[in-house]
Design an enzyme around this catalytic site. Structure first.
Site, PDB file in Angstrom:
ATOM      1  N   ARG A 174       0.834  -1.209   0.000  1.00  0.00           N
ATOM      2  CA  ARG A 174       0.000   0.000   0.000  1.00  0.00           C
ATOM      3  C   ARG A 174       0.868   1.258   0.000  1.00  0.00           C
ATOM      4  NH1 ARG A 174      -5.341  -2.003   3.549  1.00  0.00           N
ATOM      5  NH2 ARG A 174      -6.050  -3.235   1.783  1.00  0.00           N
ATOM      6  N   TYR A 176      -5.999  -0.372  -7.091  1.00  0.00           N
ATOM      7  CA  TYR A 176      -5.441  -1.645  -6.600  1.00  0.00           C
ATOM      8  C   TYR A 176      -4.820  -1.539  -5.211  1.00  0.00           C
ATOM      9  CZ  TYR A 176      -1.025  -0.475  -9.277  1.00  0.00           C
ATOM     10  OH  TYR A 176       0.097   0.088  -9.803  1.00  0.00           O
ATOM     11  N   GLU A 177      -4.502  -2.686  -4.653  1.00  0.00           N
ATOM     12  CA  GLU A 177      -4.037  -2.778  -3.248  1.00  0.00           C
ATOM     13  C   GLU A 177      -5.052  -2.207  -2.271  1.00  0.00           C
ATOM     14  OE1 GLU A 177      -1.210  -5.008  -4.315  1.00  0.00           O
ATOM     15  OE2 GLU A 177      -1.677  -4.576  -2.243  1.00  0.00           O
ATOM     16  N   GLY A 178      -6.318  -2.467  -2.524  1.00  0.00           N
ATOM     17  CA  GLY A 178      -7.387  -1.895  -1.697  1.00  0.00           C
ATOM     18  C   GLY A 178      -7.780  -0.554  -2.269  1.00  0.00           C
ATOM     19  N   GLN A 237      -9.469   2.067   1.754  1.00  0.00           N
ATOM     20  CA  GLN A 237      -8.464   2.709   2.608  1.00  0.00           C
ATOM     21  C   GLN A 237      -9.133   3.676   3.582  1.00  0.00           C
ATOM     22  OE1 GLN A 237      -5.306   1.716   2.363  1.00  0.00           O
ATOM     23  NE2 GLN A 237      -5.693   0.505   0.525  1.00  0.00           N
TER      24      GLN A 237
END
Lengths: 591, 591
Positions: B300, B439-441, B446
């Site tokens: 992240r 992406y990555e959450g 977040q």
């Protein structure tokens, strides 16, 4: 897949933008409600069933150049011909040239739908319509006689040739040159870039309107003349003659609108024989810029429609995906398994924001078209309506096209990882949308136009009168006592005060000749104005007592807008009033 | 062309993010200033001279799949090998496996530069670094012994295999399955999508970390295990053995990061023989998600660096163009001919906004890396620093990646029509940047993480303590009595009050179990926090008394930020506190 929102469009035209009053005893009283409904329904059908299904192939294939000929994407040639055969090109054109002389309000509504179907496709008629208007207003009787009917029918398309590599926003420095011939024609020489639909295979002839400079012309913008330069010369009997000395040299490789050929055009290099492209003067020598402005104002609103169109299409797509895609469990979700992502508050926030910006942009652009119609057709206060249209045009162009980019970007976000995959189609909306804040005068230039030319209209009475009208909407919300509006009346009141304060501040700075300060805040000011209009027009829609059963939804969306989006106006006013002071010192950081 | 801003990066690391104190008697006292300078200079050189020149070819050619093999763009294979040979892959890795055990602060600074050079290229090592960390923390001694050294050297790359078509944000529903074998290995079956650098020709082997479910695993996220699944099996002597039963089935056609192969991976379909892909368990059975979170937190912040990187590169490009391109006459322009567009107030506004968001995002991400380093290396308050890193991670990821999109879009606008032409290169930044908020959450996730998991840390003492520290910066600005700061102290004070109010409101709602209301404002809250941090960190930079001669510029940019961008915080607080009420009724509009 896009489905034209005919009902919402009709509602906005009639009950928000002023068409209902204009029909009911006003200057549009010739126009029956039934005709309006029929036109919108058929335009919606064409956009939904004919254009939208060919948008993807246009994006994938793009326009292709070989041997100076541009091939449009598969199916687009027939699409264009069917579209023209439907009479859509001449909706607002004069009846003597085969047009239907219908109001601009109907045309912008139709333009919205064509652009939602495919912005790249809709650009072709957008340019033609601008060329028709410039020719109709400024062309000689002979030129109009020879060209207009075939352009109105859509058999021939039109272009605008302004930009050169060193002359974009600043046309005063353009170099294309024109030479007089004894027969009254001219020969045109030079290179033009970024010419939309400058060459293609969908129509028999292409009528280029070209800005060029005569040998004895004054420097700057006062030495520019406008010429009509056809791809094929036209014989006296109207048949096509020799190829003119002009051609498409190359196509741009662009971020979006791939189906629309963006051409570098060369005039007068002898590639097709001849010594210079044959052109005919439109209007007077050295008065070309004024003629071109006729096209450009028209085109600015048309570009605004592209913003609205992308907003609508991207929002529809995101809502459909959010209903279908399941992931996680939203708070309060009682269904089995995962909830549709439309149940998640953050997704609701994104979708409502998209919806609000769509409706707001639509209302602003339609109101601008209404003002144009009133200026042409009302029997009184024409100057007032001309000014209103002039005031609304830069806001319509910029606010709607910025919204197009923001909404398309939110649309990608709603789709998650799928949004980044081209086949999904959400990314295309962002790629297409991104040009609209740039062309036809960048949004920064629109903001300068709004502040320096439009606010002072009638000694600022135009803008002040407009704000007074908007305040009446806020008051009507208050006196409606409808709970559904929540804090709307207060929010509108506060945002209108922000607009009023910022307007006064700018007018004072202009009066004092402190233009750099005023210009520093021009873009935040334009957005402030656009947000206030969004709130007010959504409120007006919410207040309209109609039988379509969507009244509560409109009030609820208005409340969302007022309580979420309008809080930004205070920040924008603050930037207008206090932002500029820091520019001078910070400028050094950019060294 | 991008030029790594080594001086600014070093300044931000040392004087804003806390490296100077950590070196001067703190836990980084082993680290000499000279070493820091040397590493940054060489990373900057590599990014500027080696990576950036190959970014365009990567975008144009993209990664290409044929017969299950992925060919990287021309020159990228050598680029990757040279990069790995420079030791860059192991900057933070453990020394026992050949790493340099340097602080994360240096690695994020280097990552920023790789990503500015080419985000598509930098994704490859980004994934490998995450895999190294997960394996190092959770893998058995035998697995580490066999794989880590070759991954740290960069000879082998790593991937994360989480997503499946129906399981993106919600991993609890994934279906890939694992079967136990008597020899202690597992066989993996299933399909994974969106696997970054899942197959390519730049390294000898690819070590896939794959989430899958054992037959007797509990439902949901508590039944997921993590496996190491190499492309080629590794013999006891470390040589490569048979091809494992896995392959890349297809590549995605994406909006951006074209040079990065985004693969659909198939495990265990027998295409390369075998009956199931051979895998080894990492950590314990059914505890895979915890292992994966080790990678994901790291990733992240790394994605946040992509946002910073795009901001920097797009800003450099826009400034260079704005200095060179002339158009019109700016107010006060006294030169002959047209002025460079950088003289126009609206262009200055855009460029300063880009600059401010770049510096703010950089400071936030570096501060996050500082907290990670302190958590690992400080001798006291480690829990405090772990929490600080946890609090900053979602802000670093989301604020910086949103800034990446906004700044890239402004960069296109500064370029005018040229910005829309792909050859210019400004559009690529927007296309590449657009994936990072997803992406990555997603950034929405977040924001939920920030509000629901990070604000309550240590009974909210972590966030309140942080706000207290930030207030001290505002006070330091006030007591500095430096005129250049303008209204910065007041603006910071007011924005900090907004942050404090919004924080308290959210914590109250969470305490009352009213999570839907809290979640409705999560995204505006995250942006509010990011803007406040931007203002405070720019102020901290402005206050730092350094000899680099840029002090006045930093103060001036801080003032611009405070007097232009921070006015938004009041609106954001308002959305957090008052926005949610309108959601329920407006939700019906989306039906």
């Amino acid at each position: 897949m896009y489905k034209a929102p005919v009902q919402e469009i009709a509602f906005t035209l009639k009950h928000v933008a002023g068409m209902a009053e204009a029909i009911d005893g006003g200057p549009l009283s010739d126009l029956g409600e039934d005709l309006v409904e029929a036109i919108l329904a058929e335009a919606g059908r064409f956009a939904t069933e004919e254009i939208a299904p060919l948008a993807d192939v246009g994006d994938r294939q793009g326009a292709r150049l070989s041997n100076g000929e541009v091939k449009t994407p598969d199916g687009w040639r027939d699409l264009y011909r069917n579209w023209a055969a439907g009479g859509w090109n001449g909706l607002t054109a004069a009846e003597e040239f085969g047009g239907q002389a219908l109001p601009h309000m109907l045309n912008v509504a139709a333009l919205e739908m064509w652009n939602s179907g495919s912005m790249a496709f809709a650009l072709c008629p957008t340019l033609t319509m601008g060329a028709i208007e410039a020719l109709n207003v400024h062309g000689s009787a002979a030129l109009k006689e020879k060209y207009l009917a075939r352009m109105v029918s859509g058999e021939w398309t039109g272009t605008m040739n302004l930009t050169e590599p060193h002359a974009g926003s600043d046309l005063g420095v353009l170099k294309a040159r024109a030479e007089r011939r004894e027969d009254g024609t001219y020969r045109i020489f030079g290179q033009k870039i970024f010419i939309t639909w400058g060459e293609h295979d969908a129509a028999e002839n292409i009528i280029h309107l070209v800005l060029a400079r005569l040998p004895d012309a004054p420097d700057g913008t006062r030495g520019i003349s406008l010429f009509l330069v056809p791809k094929f010369l036209v014989n006296e009997d109207g048949s096509l003659g020799a190829r003119n000395d002009l051609h498409c040299h190359s196509l741009e490789h662009k971020l979006g609108i791939h189906g629309s050929p963006t051409c570098t055009m060369i005039y007068g290099d002898g590639k097709f024989g001849g010594k210079g492209a044959v052109g005919w003067l439109i209007g007077e020598e050295n008065k070309g810029l004024a003629c071109m402005f006729t096209m450009m104002n028209n085109a600015r609103l048309a570009v605004g429609m592209q913003g609205v169109a992308i907003c609508e299409a991207a929002t529809q797509k995101a809502i459909a995906y959010a209903k279908e895609r399941t992931q996680g469990k939203a708070p309060g979700w009682r269904g089995s398994g995962m909830s549709p992502i439309i149940e998640h508050p953050d997704v609701i926030r994104m979708l409502l924001t998209m919806k609000a910006l769509t409706q707001g942009s639509r209302a602003i652009t339609y109101a601008c078209a209404h003002a144009i119609d009133m200026a042409h057709r009302a029997t009184e206060r024409q100057e007032h309506w001309r000014e209103r249209a002039a005031l609304l045009t830069p806001i319509a162009k910029s606010f709607a096209t910025d919204a197009g980019v923001d909404v398309a970007s939110l649309g990608i976000q709603v789709h998650g990882g799928m949004g980044f995959i081209e086949e999904t189609g959400a990314a295309r909306y962002l790629r297409d949308a991104r040009i609209a804040p740039i062309y036809e005068g960048t949004n920064g230039i629109q903001a300068i136009d709004l502040v320096t030319r439009k606010l002072p209209l009638s000694d600022s009475k135009q803008v002040r009168g407009f704000i007074t009208e908007l305040k009446a909407i806020a008051e009507a919300v208050r006196s409606s006592n409808l709970d559904g509006f929540g804090a709307t009346a207060d929010r509108l009141g506060s945002s209108l005060a922000d607009l009023e304060d910022a307007t006064s501040w700018l007018l004072e700075r202009l009066a004092e000749g402190r233009s750099a300060e005023a210009l520093s805040g021009a873009t935040p000011y334009l957005r402030l104005f656009g947000l206030v209009l969004t709130g007010c027009y959504l409120a007006k829609g919410g207040l309209a007592n109609t039988a379509d059963g969507l009244g509560e939804g409109r009030i609820a969306l208005c409340r969302f807008t007022a309580e979420n989006l309008l809080s930004e106006t205070a920040a924008l006013k603050d930037r207008v009033v206090h932002g500029a002071e820091s520019f001078a010192a910070a400028r050094a950081v950019l060294a």
